[in-house]
Design an enzyme around this catalytic site. Structure first.
Site, mmCIF file in Angstrom:
data_model
loop_
_atom_site.group_PDB
_atom_site.id
_atom_site.type_symbol
_atom_site.label_atom_id
_atom_site.label_comp_id
_atom_site.label_asym_id
_atom_site.label_seq_id
_atom_site.Cartn_x
_atom_site.Cartn_y
_atom_site.Cartn_z
ATOM 1 N N CYS A 12 7.312 -1.871 -6.466
ATOM 2 C CA CYS A 12 7.950 -1.963 -5.299
ATOM 3 C C CYS A 12 9.443 -2.392 -5.410
ATOM 4 O O CYS A 12 10.325 -1.874 -4.654
ATOM 5 C CB CYS A 12 7.289 -3.099 -4.174
ATOM 6 S SG CYS A 12 6.956 -4.418 -5.167
ATOM 7 N N HIS A 52 6.495 -9.065 -3.592
ATOM 8 C CA HIS A 52 6.764 -8.053 -2.979
ATOM 9 C C HIS A 52 8.037 -7.847 -2.641
ATOM 10 O O HIS A 52 8.776 -8.609 -2.182
ATOM 11 C CB HIS A 52 5.720 -7.710 -1.949
ATOM 12 C CG HIS A 52 5.808 -6.486 -1.389
ATOM 13 N ND1 HIS A 52 5.582 -5.475 -1.839
ATOM 14 C CD2 HIS A 52 6.044 -5.937 0.049
ATOM 15 C CE1 HIS A 52 5.624 -4.483 -1.450
ATOM 16 N NE2 HIS A 52 5.786 -4.612 -0.208
#
Length: 1185
Positions: free
Chosen positions: A258, A501
């Protein structure tokens, strides 16, 4: 939430789980508002770094103790509908009350009257006695007719449901929620609204009557329609189409990529960068290991794809393996290395300076005297700016902190040369220019001294949508254009140091919407989501108050905060965000994707129609003739690459066998009437042979395949026979299985045999056609047929004969007796007879006799009869040989393949390879190959009974040997025989030259009884360098884990040198030759950022008393060989073993002798690791392609 039409069993995950009814009479119960959960700020970060999107948002409430009455709708609305965390604009408020009569007589499910709110119909859904639970269940649902809900309809609603006593409005109970109503999610509410036992006949709370009195009650719905500004407010993202909703697509997450996705999206929407990437010439290098080409492909797909794009091609071109995909890396380092790699690819093109012009600015580091005209400064390029978050409230404070001036006075005065001596001075940095695209790295991760660990800084830190950078420029900087910057991108990290994330907020155009790029999902975003939500710090309620945890006073901290900001200079916005048109895309890229799309479409169509087709494999005379192995063909090979493979046809299952005959006949240029097909079957002895001809051509291919009882293949396997004789009408005349005019098939005593010729001279086996012969004939009667077929005349020379064998199966070949009949020899249709010409004297050896070892050894090279050759076929192995990458010159000895007998001994293998390489076989050493990496493994020990098969497929050790290739070996050409080598010890030595900047590795062989002195002499010979008298004294030392371990005395025995340390050799610097006291030396090592991230070559360095570090640095520059910018970028620190994680950085006026007072102190050189070596499992970030 729970559907109105759901079963009686309450669904899992129901919205009404958060109810506090049981505490309604408890004054100590916590306020329901304290349990309020807002989305998306307080999201759950799963272990894999993904966010939990399924958080329900509920405010369960009960009867308030204030003076509000349920029929005071305005007051109740204020209580029931608090301000939402997302702060959406309110479009309409509506209040509707349903008067419920005869409660006990109601059905299981009841609907209230329809009312309108926001232009849409609504109604209350009631389960009076519970929806599968012992509580009353109440929901809000839209009031559309079942089949009249608009397809893409959605409505975002905050609502409250209040149950109250119409006689005494002070008695009420309520719940609040919000939801995105759609065609699929038509209702939302509370399965557990209120326990049934509290509703009837029981005085409510402190009142004197129940909430349901006289079987009557009112239910009021407070409905607030709010604006769905982004189109995704409270969206569950089931079947969400990013391209349809936003016009953009996301990037797929490979595992933990990510961080890569957020950076790539940011660079993609820096349109000038995308154009520059498109101008890298890749039309001559469309290889998937070319990172410029794979990045072009990625950008092209982001432009043209309708679905999320994968990054697999790009990461493979970087040289990353699976373990790198699941390890999150530093985005700043990735950005820098990607820029370096693309600059390298642009070198020599018109765009070679494009990236530097776009992303690079200049900063000056200076020391300026206050009272005299003297300044020492250097100007460097920068590609990003790292700003401190800790101690600063916002971006502007961080910039002020960055250019803060340090005053050097008192004991810390600056030495301004011999002319001005010690002077008061200002020390600092100032920007000379900023780039058009400014990347700001916010230092959210810092070392915490108290915890002795890296920690994430969650402090609130604000950044503006626009700011003027002129205040941070040098007074001499060019100000002809404005230095105002506009925010273009916010890269966000959510989570903590160990798990988190990454996603990005980007503004693709000069004006217009912001978008959130969260891996494969793209959504519109509000400015609040971009700015306020990513400032970090504690959560704040809509009125600005800081929220705290339910039972703690500490603030509830946001897990998400910005860690990288992208600003674009306003004066250059049009240049940087210039539209990227189809003309900017490389033509070859467009063409390649069209080809790939067409190929994918063809494969898709083939897959869809696959059930309609059946494969047909056909063996022809040509196939058999080219076959040099057992059986009739190589069934699993590709006919386009292997002439001995059957021809392959993709035929409709419904096609008749007549159509197959026609297609095969056309392919081999024959008259279809002369073609006959035989069904091939698997025999019990694991061979595949023709069984019987297909006489009826009317059945379909599928019917024929199904009738073939003994096939073990997905395809129909056939042998094609071409008739040698035809009648007057051109019809084929077959030796057997001949069809008659009355339809009867005649089978006589002829059998079909296939012939193979073993040519002793060429050492080859090949098909020689087929014959029909009566089974009553004798074996010897095959000889004249073979002589005629081969064109050998009527008679062989007197000393020759033809030897015949039957090929029964791959590992069984038996001689045929000349006087036996074919029937006695048990030959039948489809059997194979192998023949060869043989001299009488060579055929005298009986089948049961043994050979001498010399003869057996010779037979590994040359085979005198077919039986031996078949044994070779059974044991042959194609082995790839490659020069050892570190120990042998691949240019002198290029790689090659050999067909070898796996039964050959080690010595015979050496002999064969020595003959091929033209070297002495005793001077060869072999190494096995790692199946995963392709790197050499251990050297193979010579054994008298060792065979090639045992070398390639060793037994024992289980998993260890599973990781070895069984078809390849490395070789090394030695300077001595293996026998002599056994008396030596091989030592890997790294020879340093040009300071420590050049490393050459040598394998030096030293007698096991030798000393370091002998090692030095061996190194001089191996490396071909001047001896010690000419070039200077050499010393040997050991390092471990990139740190200095110990010096090795010249009389140290080589047998005692540790195999797990690195042995280093270098010329002793002249100033160190006479120094005997080891306390005058300090160990030096390299690290990047943290002392635990070591790299590079460590060494020992001589320190002088009273020497200022400014002079020490000059000696260090000479000692290391690092020059120019490479040396200027190094920061120097003393690192103590006791406090290894806390480097003490040195100033020019420090005296190293005094600062590094302890014997176990190190001097650390803090600079970027430019190597690509792998360490600590995954290792440092690298880009190869």
């Amino acid at each position: 939430m729970d559907g109105a039409d759901s079963t009686a069993t309450p669904p899992t995950g129901e919205l009404a789980q958060l109810t506090i009814n049981e505490d309604a009479n408890n004054p100590e119960a916590p306020s329901p508002n304290a349990m309020m959960v807002d989305q998306p700020e307080e999201h759950v970060v799963e272990p894999n770094g993904t966010e939990n999107d399924d958080i329900a948002i509920i405010n369960p409430d009960h009867m308030d103790t204030d003076a509000r009455l349920a029929n005071d709708y305005e007051a109740m609305k204020e209580l029931c509908l608090p301000q939402l965390a997302e702060e959406p604009r309110i479009l309409e408020d509506c209040v509707h009350t349903w008067s419920v009569e005869q409660w006990r007589n109601m059905g299981k499910k009841e609907h209230g009257p329809i009312f309108e709110a926001g232009g849409y119909p609504w109604r209350i859904l009631l389960f009076p006695f519970g929806n599968g639970v012992d509580q009353c269940s109440i929901y809000l649902e839209h009031g559309f007719e079942l089949n009249s809900v608009p397809e893409d309809w959605s409505c975002c609603v905050q609502f409250a449901l209040v149950l109250w006593n119409p006689t005494d409005p002070s008695i009420y109970y309520h719940h609040t929620a919000h939801h995105r109503f759609t065609k699929d999610e038509s209702d939302w509410g509370f399965t557990r609204f209120l326990e049934l036992r509290k509703m009837f006949n029981v005085p409510w709370d402190n009142a004197s009557r129940p909430i349901i009195e006289n079987d009557s009650a009112n239910i009021t719905a407070y409905v607030r329609i709010v604006e769905d500004e982004t189109g995704v407010l409270w969206h569950n993202f089931n079947n969400y189409d990013s391209k349809k909703e936003t016009g953009y697509v996301g990037l797929k997450n490979q595992g933990a990529t990510c961080y890569l996705n957020s950076l790539l999206q940011s660079l993609y929407f820096t349109n000038a960068f995308r154009k520059a990437i498109y101008h890298i010439p890749t039309h001559d290098n469309e290889a998937m290991d070319n990172s410029a080409y794979t990045l072009q492909r990625l950008f092209y797909q982001l432009q043209t794809s309708n679905t999320a794009v994968g990054t697999n091609e790009l990461t493979k071109s970087f040289g990353w393996e699976t373990r790198h995909i699941f390890e999150q890396q530093d985005v700043q380092e990735l950005s820098r290395k990607l820029m370096e790699k693309m600059e390298e690819k642009m070198s020599g093109t018109p765009y070679e300076k494009a990236l530097a012009e776009m992303f690079s600015g200049k900063v000056k580091t200076y020391i300026s005297c206050i009272n005299v005209p003297y300044e020492s400064s250097r100007v460097e390029d920068f590609w990003d700016v790292q700003l401190n978050v800790s101690g600063n409230k916002n971006l502007l404070e961080s910039f002020q902190d960055y250019i803060q001036v340090e005053k050097l006075d008192g004991e810390n005065q600056y030495f301004a040369g011999d002319e001005y001596k010690l002077q008061d001075a200002n020390k600092g940095v100032i920007f000379m220019s900023f780039p058009d695209v400014l990347h700001l790295q916010l230092k959210r991760f810092e070392y915490d001294i108290q915890r002795d660990a890296m920690m994430k800084i969650n402090d609130r830190y604000e950044f503006p949508e626009e700011f003027d950078a002129a205040a941070y420029l040098d007074r001499d900087a060019d100000r002809s254009e404005s230095w105002e910057y506009q925010l273009h991108g916010v890269l966000v990290h959510s989570g903590d140091l160990n798990a988190g994330h990454y996603y990005a907020f980007l503004k693709p155009n000069k004006d217009g919407w912001w978008y959130k790029y969260d891996d494969d999902k793209v959504t519109k975003a509000t400015k609040r989501e971009v700015l306020e939500d990513n400032f970090g710090g504690p959560f704040r309620t809509p009125n600005g108050q800081i929220r705290s945890l339910t039972q703690k006073k500490t603030p509830l901290m946001r897990p998400n905060s910005a860690y990288m900001l992208v600003y674009i200079r306003k004066a250059k916005l049009d240049k940087i965000l210039t539209p990227v048109t189809a003309e900017d895309t490389p033509l070859h890229l467009h063409r390649r994707f069209e080809e790939e799309i067409a190929a994918r479409e063809a494969r898709r169509k083939e897959r869809e129609e696959q059930h309609l087709y059946l494969g047909v494999k056909v063996i022809t005379e040509s196939t058999f003739k080219h076959h040099g192995g057992t059986d009739l063909a190589v069934f699993d090979a590709n006919p386009e690459q292997e002439p001995a493979a059957p021809r392959f046809y993709r035929v409709l299952r419904s096609a008749t066998m007549q159509e197959v005959v026609s297609e095969v006949a056309a392919d081999i240029d024959q008259d279809p009437r002369r073609i006959r097909l035989w069904i091939m079957v698997n025999r019990q002895n694991k061979t595949i042979r023709p069984d019987q001809p297909v006489m009826d051509l009317r059945p379909t291919v599928e019917e024929t395949y199904n009738r073939s009882a003994a096939h073990r293949d997905q395809a129909l396997r056939l042998w094609v026979e071409v008739a040698e004789e035809v009648n007057a009408d051109g019809e084929a005349v077959w030796p057997t299985y001949q069809g008659q005019s009355n339809g009867v098939i005649v089978k006589n005593d002829l059998i079909l045999l296939f012939l193979k010729w073993f040519d002793v001279e060429s050492q080859t086996l090949s098909g020689a056609g087929h014959v029909y012969i009566s089974k009553e004939k004798k074996v010897e009667e095959l000889v004249p047929i073979i002589m005629k077929k081969m064109g050998w005349g009527d008679k062989l020379p007197s000393d020759e004969k033809i030897q015949l064998w039957e090929e029964i199966k791959p590992n069984m070949i038996e001689g045929l007796k000349a006087k036996h009949s074919l029937k006695q020899a048990e030959l039948q249709d489809g059997d194979i007879v192998c023949f060869q010409r043989m001299h009488e004297r060579k055929s005298r050896l009986g089948l049961g006799e043994s050979r001498s070892s010399e003869e057996a050894n010779k037979s590994l090279d040359r085979f005198e009869d077919a039986r031996e050759y078949y044994d070779f076929l059974l044991n042959k192995k194609i082995v790839r040989f490659q020069a050892h990458p570190q120990k042998c010159d691949a240019e002198v000895y290029p790689g090659f393949e050999m067909v070898l007998n796996s039964k050959m001994s080690y010595d015979k293998l050496s002999e064969k390879i020595g003959e091929r390489l033209k070297v002495d076989p005793t001077h060869l050493r072999f190494y096995t190959v790692n199946a995963t990496s392709g790197a050499p493994r251990t050297a193979i020990k010579r054994g008298p009974n060792q065979t090639l098969s045992m070398i390639l497929n060793p037994t024992g050790y289980g998993q260890l040997n599973m990781n070895q290739r069984n078809d390849a070996l490395y070789f090394e050409v030695l300077d001595m025989s293996l026998t002599e080598l056994d008396t030596k010890k091989s030592i890997k030595v790294i020879l340093l030259s040009e300071g420590i900047t050049k490393e050459d590795q040598y394998d030096v062989l030293v007698t096991k009884s030798g000393q370091v002195e002998d090692l030095i002499e061996g190194l001089i010979k191996k490396a071909k360098i001047p001896n010690e008298e000419e070039g200077g004294k050499i010393r040997i030392y050991e390092t471990s884990n990139h740190r200095f371990f110990r010096d090795l005395p010249r009389d140290y025995p080589v047998i005692s040198i540790n195999d797990y340390t690195t042995v280093v050799a270098e010329r002793i610097p002249e100033e160190e030759l006479e120094v005997k006291d080891s306390s005058q030396f300090i160990s030096v090592f390299h690290f990047q950022g943290e002392p635990s991230r070591v790299h590079g070559m460590p060494f020992r360095f001589l320190i002088h008393e009273q020497e200022k570090f400014s002079d020490t640095k000059k000696r260090l520059e000479r000692r290391t060989g690092l020059k120019g910018k490479s040396f200027e970028k190094i920061k120097f620190a003393v690192v103590r073993r006791a406090q290894f994680s806390r480097p003490q950085y040195l100033n020019d006026d420090d005296i190293l002798w005094e600062v590094a007072a302890n014997e176990d102190d190190y001097l650390g050189l803090d600079h970027a690791d430019r190597s690509r070596s792998m360490r600590n499992g995954v290792g440092d970030l690298f880009l190869k392609g």
